[in-house]
Scaffold this active site. Structure first.
Site, mmCIF file in Angstrom:
data_model
loop_
_atom_site.group_PDB
_atom_site.id
_atom_site.type_symbol
_atom_site.label_atom_id
_atom_site.label_comp_id
_atom_site.label_asym_id
_atom_site.label_seq_id
_atom_site.Cartn_x
_atom_site.Cartn_y
_atom_site.Cartn_z
ATOM 1 C CG HIS A 168 -5.737 -5.893 2.766
ATOM 2 N ND1 HIS A 168 -6.486 -4.775 2.497
ATOM 3 C CD2 HIS A 168 -6.603 -6.824 3.283
ATOM 4 C CE1 HIS A 168 -7.749 -5.005 2.837
ATOM 5 N NE2 HIS A 168 -7.849 -6.224 3.314
ATOM 6 C CG ASP A 202 -1.726 -1.170 1.453
ATOM 7 O OD1 ASP A 202 -1.293 -2.274 1.087
ATOM 8 O OD2 ASP A 202 -2.831 -1.023 1.981
ATOM 9 C CG ASN A 251 -8.945 -2.785 0.366
ATOM 10 O OD1 ASN A 251 -7.733 -2.589 0.270
ATOM 11 N ND2 ASN A 251 -9.636 -2.392 1.422
ATOM 12 C CG HIS A 252 -8.285 1.744 -0.052
ATOM 13 N ND1 HIS A 252 -8.971 2.777 0.578
ATOM 14 C CD2 HIS A 252 -8.022 0.827 0.912
ATOM 15 C CE1 HIS A 252 -9.084 2.511 1.865
ATOM 16 N NE2 HIS A 252 -8.520 1.339 2.102
ATOM 17 C CG HIS A 274 -3.208 3.943 1.493
ATOM 18 N ND1 HIS A 274 -4.445 3.813 0.899
ATOM 19 C CD2 HIS A 274 -3.053 2.838 2.278
ATOM 20 C CE1 HIS A 274 -5.009 2.689 1.295
ATOM 21 N NE2 HIS A 274 -4.186 2.069 2.122
ATOM 22 C CG ASP A 333 -9.436 5.901 -0.695
ATOM 23 O OD1 ASP A 333 -9.935 6.979 -1.074
ATOM 24 O OD2 ASP A 333 -9.954 4.787 -0.897
ATOM 25 N NE ARG A 334 -6.448 3.466 4.923
ATOM 26 C CZ ARG A 334 -7.355 3.364 5.893
ATOM 27 N NH1 ARG A 334 -7.507 4.339 6.749
ATOM 28 N NH2 ARG A 334 -8.102 2.283 6.015
ATOM 29 C CG ASP A 351 -5.096 -0.483 -0.735
ATOM 30 O OD1 ASP A 351 -5.922 -0.872 -1.585
ATOM 31 O OD2 ASP A 351 -5.243 -0.672 0.479
ATOM 32 C CG HIS A 368 -4.646 -5.339 -1.769
ATOM 33 N ND1 HIS A 368 -3.632 -4.414 -1.690
ATOM 34 C CD2 HIS A 368 -5.542 -4.973 -0.825
ATOM 35 C CE1 HIS A 368 -3.892 -3.539 -0.746
ATOM 36 N NE2 HIS A 368 -5.050 -3.852 -0.200
ATOM 37 N NE ARG A 412 -8.817 -6.130 6.365
ATOM 38 C CZ ARG A 412 -7.960 -5.106 6.326
ATOM 39 N NH1 ARG A 412 -8.417 -3.879 6.149
ATOM 40 N NH2 ARG A 412 -6.662 -5.306 6.445
#
Length: 277
Positions: free
Chosen positions: A226, A43, A101-102, A45, A72-73, A69, A150, A198
């Site tokens: 992840h 990730d 997943n993002h 991000h 996001d974030r 990923d 991921h 989750r």
């Protein structure tokens, strides 16, 4: 009103449109060649500084595999994607981009990327181009008898080749196997598949089901991302048979060290290295 100049916005949208076509032409499961040096990145991000560091400081690598990923974030999801998509389009056999997943509306509406697109590009409708692109990205790859994905394995995934037949495009994704391989987490102290904290539809996969999956598919392990880690985590599923799950986490967002997993063909081993930021 946008925070970017019109020409810059046009260039980014053009990059995304070209990437939609490129990902559409790729298999959902990639077979990667054995190379002297390969770098695996978890990730990021929105940390474009980490992505830049990887390309600048591992310039002798034959293969780069980013395990999802990208947005996001963190604050620079668009800039991070811009670097990655350019590199992938320039040399798609050397720079591999897998879906996380993002890369999905399920997370982008809540973790920042939708608002980043709306703010920087000045039009929320442009977000639909990114969704189309995400929905076509490969889910997984095979490298030296390791599955790169991921999240990990899914309850109803028996043979790794089944990933090739998953629906495409799939925006959320809605397919159960596709969803789980992006969201599930390993727990070597557990057996079977156990509901994950989750949320609905996500699972922990335990030692026994992981060992069976790896043996049924003649694999040595899984390289995934992840989960937050101080760069890395190893789950040893079977030390006698050499079966393991390696988590590599490269995000700056959580304040811990960012990891890069590096394959060294001469030593036939992985090096665990840290990325300063």
């Amino acid at each position: 009103m946008s925070l970017m100049e019109y020409t810059k916005i046009e260039n980014i949208l053009d990059l995304v449109k070209k990437s939609i076509d490129k990902f559409d032409s790729e298999e959902l499961l990639l077979n990667l060649p054995s190379v002297k040096k390969a770098v695996f990145v978890g990730d990021t991000h929105g940390a474009d500084c980490i992505t830049k560091y990887v390309f600048e400081n591992y310039s002798d690598a034959d293969l780069f595999v980013f395990i999802g990923d990208y947005v996001d974030r963190g604050p620079n999801g668009i800039e991070n994607l811009e670097i990655l998509l350019k590199k992938h389009l320039e040399d798609p056999n050397k720079v591999i981009l897998l879906r996380g997943n993002h890369e999905s509306p399920l997370t982008n509406m809540y973790y920042g990327f939708f608002n980043e697109v709306k703010k920087k590009l000045g039009n929320e409708e442009y977000y639909s181009y990114f969704v189309e692109m995400f929905s076509r990205m490969p889910y997984a790859a095979l490298f030296n008898n390791y599955l790169i994905v991921h999240g990990g394995i899914a309850r109803h995934l028996n043979k790794v080749e089944e990933i090739k037949g998953l629906p495409k495009p799939d925006k959320n994704p809605d397919n159960e196997i596709a969803f789980e391989i992006l969201w599930n987490d390993p727990r070597e102290e557990l057996d079977g598949f156990v509901p994950n904290i989750r949320g609905e539809g996500t699972y922990f996969y335990g030692r026994d089901v992981t060992e069976k999956f790896l043996e049924d598919n003649s694999l040595n392990g899984i390289i995934r991302a992840h989960e937050v880690a101080d760069g890395f985590r190893e789950d040893i599923i079977n030390s006698e048979k050499g079966l393991k799950v390696i988590t590599v986490f490269s995000s700056a967002y959580h304040g811990m060290r960012a990891g890069a997993l590096v394959w060294n063909e001469e030593k036939k081993s992985f090096n665990y290295e840290y990325i300063p930021y």
